[in-house]
Design an enzyme around this catalytic site. Structure first.
Site, PDB file in Angstrom:
ATOM      1  N   ALA A   1     -17.802  -3.533   0.302  1.00 15.21           N
ATOM      2  CA  ALA A   1     -18.720  -3.424   1.434  1.00 15.21           C
ATOM      3  C   ALA A   1     -19.283  -4.810   1.737  1.00 15.21           C
ATOM      4  O   ALA A   1     -19.239  -5.714   0.908  1.00 15.21           O
ATOM      5  CB  ALA A   1     -19.843  -2.442   1.112  1.00 15.21           C
TER       6      ALA A   1
ATOM      7  N   GLY B   1     -16.301  -0.840  -2.325  1.00 15.92           N
ATOM      8  CA  GLY B   1     -16.011   0.057  -1.212  1.00 15.92           C
ATOM      9  C   GLY B   1     -14.539   0.094  -0.850  1.00 15.92           C
ATOM     10  O   GLY B   1     -14.043   1.110  -0.350  1.00 15.92           O
TER      11      GLY B   1
ATOM     12  N   GLU C   1     -13.031   2.513  -3.207  1.00 14.25           N
ATOM     13  CA  GLU C   1     -13.485   3.851  -2.816  1.00 14.25           C
ATOM     14  C   GLU C   1     -12.765   4.346  -1.572  1.00 14.25           C
ATOM     15  O   GLU C   1     -12.397   5.523  -1.476  1.00 14.25           O
ATOM     16  CB  GLU C   1     -14.998   3.831  -2.606  1.00 14.25           C
TER      17      GLU C   1
ATOM     18  N   GLU D   1     -19.822  -3.181  -8.669  1.00 11.32           N
ATOM     19  CA  GLU D   1     -21.162  -3.170  -8.071  1.00 11.32           C
ATOM     20  C   GLU D   1     -22.277  -3.487  -9.067  1.00 11.32           C
ATOM     21  O   GLU D   1     -23.340  -3.969  -8.678  1.00 11.32           O
ATOM     22  CB  GLU D   1     -21.432  -1.798  -7.424  1.00 11.32           C
TER      23      GLU D   1
END
Length: 258
Positions: free
Chosen positions: A65, A109, A112, A132
């Site tokens: 992200a 992300g 994911e 993260e």
């Protein structure tokens, strides 16, 4: 329609979506995820599309992200805006098969997003991870939930707590990806798989996806019951009649996706 952060095209019955923030290693900002959702919804509604491929570039599928966007958010910013749920969950509602073609980094992300897809095909250069914890937070788009289902508790704990990366060979051994191919063959392989899936009966492919996903949402007995009813439902399809007739007549079936 024109997009800012993704590129789209169709090749026969296959739709291809390419994440296109190369200078940012395809970091996933809200606008990119909104555009991805719009493209996915459009292809899902298009009767001419039977399968969808999502990819990045040779350096990164998506390196995570966009931290520059996230860093100053407060709790109320993310809670009131329904952050992640609002822009990332579109892919969960797509009924057609979605293939992730992953080269380079698929971290945070990006990992994911790949796990939200139905099939993950990895180049030998692919690296997966949930780092993260390095940022004082932890996965928020399903990383702590989908990763254990794919690779087991021990591997998921390892990746999420140590922030180490998993290479393509380990990812295949662990069940995170379905196959690994040479980097220069990644798109050929992903598109060939998509083309093959798209050549089959679309309603049956959608039923297969729904039935397999059901295995992760319910008990074995309920899952088998659901599978049986979906199997019964195929006998109401023109494509089932065509497929079985073609087998008996020793010819290739011509599916009409109904």
């Amino acid at each position: 329609m024109p997009y800012e952060f993704i590129l789209t095209e169709t090749r026969g019955r296959v739709a291809l979506i390419r994440l296109n923030r190369s200078k940012q290693m395809n970091a996933l900002n809200p606008k990119l995820m909104q555009e991805l959702g719009q493209a996915l919804d459009g292809y899902d509604a298009d009767d001419g599309v039977g399968a969808i491929v999502i990819t990045g570039n040779e350096k990164a599928f998506a390196a995570g992200a966009d931290i520059a966007v996230m860093q100053n958010y407060s709790f109320m910013d993310v809670y009131k805006s329904n952050y992640i749920t609002r822009d990332w969950e579109h892919i969960r509602n797509i009924r057609k098969p979605v293939i992730a073609a992953v080269a380079g980094y698929a971290l945070g992300g990006g990992c994911e997003l790949a796990m939200m897809c139905d099939i993950v095909i990895a180049a030998e250069s692919a690296k997966f991870g949930q780092p993260e914890i390095n940022l004082g937070t932890f996965p928020g788009a399903g990383g702590t939930q989908r990763l254990p289902r794919a690779v087991g508790k021990a591997k998921a704990m390892d990746l999420c707590l140590s922030a180490r990366m998993m290479d393509a060979a380990e990812a295949e051994r662990s069940g995170l990806v379905s196959r690994v191919v040479p980097s220069d063959k990644l798109m050929d392989e992903a598109l060939a798989v998509a083309e093959k899936i798209a050549s089959y009966s679309l309603p049956v492919a959608m039923m297969v996806k729904e039935a397999v996903n059901r295995a992760y949402e319910t008990t074995l007995s309920e899952g088998v019951h659901f599978e049986r009813r979906m199997f019964h439902a195929t006998f109401g399809l023109d494509d089932q009649k065509e497929g079985m007739a073609a087998f008996v007549e020793k010819r290739k079936p011509v599916f009409k996706h109904r």
